[in-house]
Motif scaffolding. Structure first.
Motif, short mmCIF file in Angstrom:
data_model
loop_
_atom_site.label_atom_id
_atom_site.label_comp_id
_atom_site.label_asym_id
_atom_site.label_seq_id
_atom_site.Cartn_x
_atom_site.Cartn_y
_atom_site.Cartn_z
N ARG A 146 0.86 -1.20 0.00
CA ARG A 146 0.00 0.00 0.00
C ARG A 146 0.89 1.24 0.00
O ARG A 146 0.69 2.16 -0.78
N SER A 147 1.89 1.22 0.85
CA SER A 147 2.77 2.40 0.92
C SER A 147 3.99 2.23 -0.01
O SER A 147 4.77 3.15 -0.21
N GLU A 148 4.13 1.02 -0.54
CA GLU A 148 5.29 0.68 -1.37
C GLU A 148 6.58 1.01 -0.64
O GLU A 148 7.50 1.63 -1.18
N GLN A 149 6.61 0.57 0.62
CA GLN A 149 7.82 0.79 1.42
C GLN A 149 8.35 -0.54 1.93
O GLN A 149 7.58 -1.46 2.22
N ALA A 150 9.69 -0.60 2.00
CA ALA A 150 10.32 -1.77 2.62
C ALA A 150 10.98 -1.29 3.90
O ALA A 150 11.69 -0.27 3.91
N LYS A 151 10.69 -1.96 5.02
CA LYS A 151 11.29 -1.61 6.32
C LYS A 151 12.24 -2.73 6.70
O LYS A 151 11.84 -3.90 6.72
N LEU A 152 13.50 -2.35 6.94
CA LEU A 152 14.54 -3.35 7.21
C LEU A 152 14.97 -3.22 8.66
O LEU A 152 15.36 -2.13 9.10
N PHE A 153 14.89 -4.30 9.41
CA PHE A 153 15.18 -4.30 10.84
C PHE A 153 16.41 -5.14 11.12
O PHE A 153 16.47 -6.28 10.68
N GLU A 154 17.37 -4.61 11.88
CA GLU A 154 18.54 -5.33 12.39
C GLU A 154 19.50 -5.70 11.28
O GLU A 154 19.11 -6.36 10.31
N ARG A 155 20.75 -5.32 11.47
CA ARG A 155 21.84 -5.56 10.50
C ARG A 155 21.36 -5.15 9.11
O ARG A 155 21.54 -5.87 8.15
N ALA A 156 20.73 -3.98 9.07
CA ALA A 156 20.12 -3.53 7.81
C ALA A 156 21.19 -2.88 6.93
O ALA A 156 22.07 -2.16 7.42
N LYS A 157 21.08 -3.17 5.63
CA LYS A 157 22.02 -2.56 4.65
C LYS A 157 21.24 -2.37 3.36
O LYS A 157 20.49 -3.25 2.94
N VAL A 158 21.40 -1.20 2.75
CA VAL A 158 20.78 -0.95 1.45
C VAL A 158 21.87 -0.43 0.51
O VAL A 158 22.64 0.46 0.88
N ARG A 159 21.93 -1.01 -0.69
CA ARG A 159 22.89 -0.55 -1.71
C ARG A 159 22.11 -0.06 -2.91
O ARG A 159 21.14 -0.71 -3.34
N SER A 160 22.53 1.05 -3.47
CA SER A 160 21.88 1.56 -4.68
C SER A 160 22.96 2.23 -5.53
O SER A 160 23.57 3.21 -5.08
N GLY A 161 23.21 1.66 -6.71
CA GLY A 161 24.35 2.16 -7.50
C GLY A 161 25.59 1.93 -6.66
O GLY A 161 25.79 0.87 -6.10
N GLY A 162 26.40 2.94 -6.46
CA GLY A 162 27.63 2.81 -5.66
C GLY A 162 27.39 3.19 -4.21
O GLY A 162 28.24 3.04 -3.35
N ASP A 163 26.17 3.66 -3.91
CA ASP A 163 25.90 4.14 -2.54
C ASP A 163 25.53 2.96 -1.65
O ASP A 163 24.94 1.98 -2.12
N GLU A 164 25.87 3.11 -0.37
CA GLU A 164 25.50 2.05 0.58
C GLU A 164 25.25 2.68 1.93
O GLU A 164 25.96 3.61 2.34
N VAL A 165 24.17 2.19 2.60
CA VAL A 165 23.82 2.69 3.94
C VAL A 165 23.64 1.48 4.85
O VAL A 165 23.08 0.46 4.43
N ARG A 166 24.15 1.58 6.08
CA ARG A 166 23.96 0.51 7.08
C ARG A 166 23.38 1.12 8.34
O ARG A 166 23.65 2.27 8.66
N GLY A 167 22.61 0.30 9.06
CA GLY A 167 22.09 0.79 10.34
C GLY A 167 21.27 -0.31 10.98
O GLY A 167 21.13 -1.41 10.44
#
Lengths: 149, 194
Positions: free
Chosen positions: A92-113
């Protein structure tokens, strides 16, 4: 990418339990969900169905204990990839929620938390961490410089 | 010092015992059980357009079983049904099961459906109806349970699920598809689940 939302959702697993009372489908064992370019993988996936089809999916487990998602970016031949102990995807919101040891990569960018929220519509993500035994409470991000300035 | 005979003595004794047991078993073996077909040759009753109503201890109608033809074979206490139609009225709606053929054995607690075996159940709390189709289905009518080890297709609205086997429990409202489970659901936006 936006066209994903109009595609049927296909899910494969070793077994599935359809529970008509709680309106859930619980998939277990080598679970792969695909909807257009979106794919979610894990050892277990609980899908809630609303009156008008697939609504939310919660994926857990997988290689190294991490569930994973992947989706092509709008108009690009590039993918956003994410992994975490638990991934909640809400159509519905078209959102992904990542919990614990979360990492997202997009192109060369990367975020952890500890927690990352990725908005598939805007292709933006917000990360948050909290100090705890295993974490120093800091978010880490690697943002590639944009060329040509 | 033990001579070789003394050492061999236990082996010889065991061999003799084993031989004696085989001989005894062969002598006392009863006659080969008759092939199933022969057991099925002489029904003791045949019924046409039969309706069987089953009531619980509380006197409430549990289910009805209708069949075009019923044959009962005393040897083995086997009952055969042609075009069996099982119908339940539960608080949550209607549950029906049907197939080309059916069979129940001693006591009738289990009903084996064969050939286009299908379960059709009203959806719960506004959900779409559910249908399950397989080549065979085993039903435990009193427990409202069903199972098959044959490939099965479950349909609910426009959601379609496949599996290699199934365990279903109507009391809990669960259908478990086991082995190579594949489900296709309509996308949310199309309002298509009904």
């Amino acid at each position: 990418e936006r066209a994903d939302r109009d595609q049927p959702v296909n899910i494969e697993a070793d077994r599935v339990t359809v529970d008509d009372r709680s309106k859930t489908h619980t998939f277990e064992g080598n679970v792969i969900l695909t909807q257009g370019s979106l794919s979610i993988r894990g050892e277990r996936l609980v899908v809630m169905q609303g009156a008008d089809g697939f609504e939310t999916g919660i994926a857990t487990g997988g290689q190294d204990g991490l569930a994973r998602f992947r989706q092509r970016r709008e108009g690009l031949d590039e993918y956003v990839e994410g992994e975490a102990v638990r991934i909640e995807y809400d159509t519905r919101s078209e959102q992904a929620k990542l919990f614990e040891r979360a990492k997202v990569r997009s192109g060369g960018d990367e975020v952890r938390g500890d927690y990352i929220e990725y908005d598939a519509l805007t292709e933006q993500y917000a990360a948050r961490s909290q100090r705890s035994a295993g974490s120093d409470g800091r978010v880490r991000a690697v943002i590639q410089p944009r060329g040509g300035n | 010092m033990l001579t070789s005979i003394d050492r061999l003595y236990p082996v010889i004794a065991l061999a003799a015992l084993a031989a004696g047991t085989v001989w005894l078993e062969r002598v006392t073996r009863s006659e080969e059980p008759r092939p199933a077909a022969e057991v099925r040759e002489h029904p003791d009753f045949i019924g046409k357009n039969i309706r069987i109503s089953h009531f619980g201890d509380d006197g409430q109608l549990r289910y009805t079983l209708v069949a075009e033809t019923v044959r009962h074979y005393p040897l083995g206490d086997v009952t055969e049904f042609e075009l069996p139609r099982l119908r339940y009225e539960t608080e949550e709606g209607l549950l029906r099961a049907f197939a080309n053929r059916g069979e129940s054995h001693e006591g009738g607690e289990v009903l084996y459906l064969q050939g286009n075996a299908e379960i059709y159940r009203d959806g719960i709390a506004g959900n779409p109806d559910i249908s399950v189709l397989s080549d065979t289905l085993t039903l435990w009518p009193d427990d409202q349970r069903a199972a098959t080890d044959d490939p099965v297709v479950l349909t609910q609205g426009r959601t379609v699920a496949h599996g290699n086997a199934m365990r279903a429990d109507n009391i809990f409202g669960t259908f478990e598809l086991i082995g190579d489970a594949r489900v296709t659901m309509p996308p949310r936006s199309s309002g298509a689940s009904q």
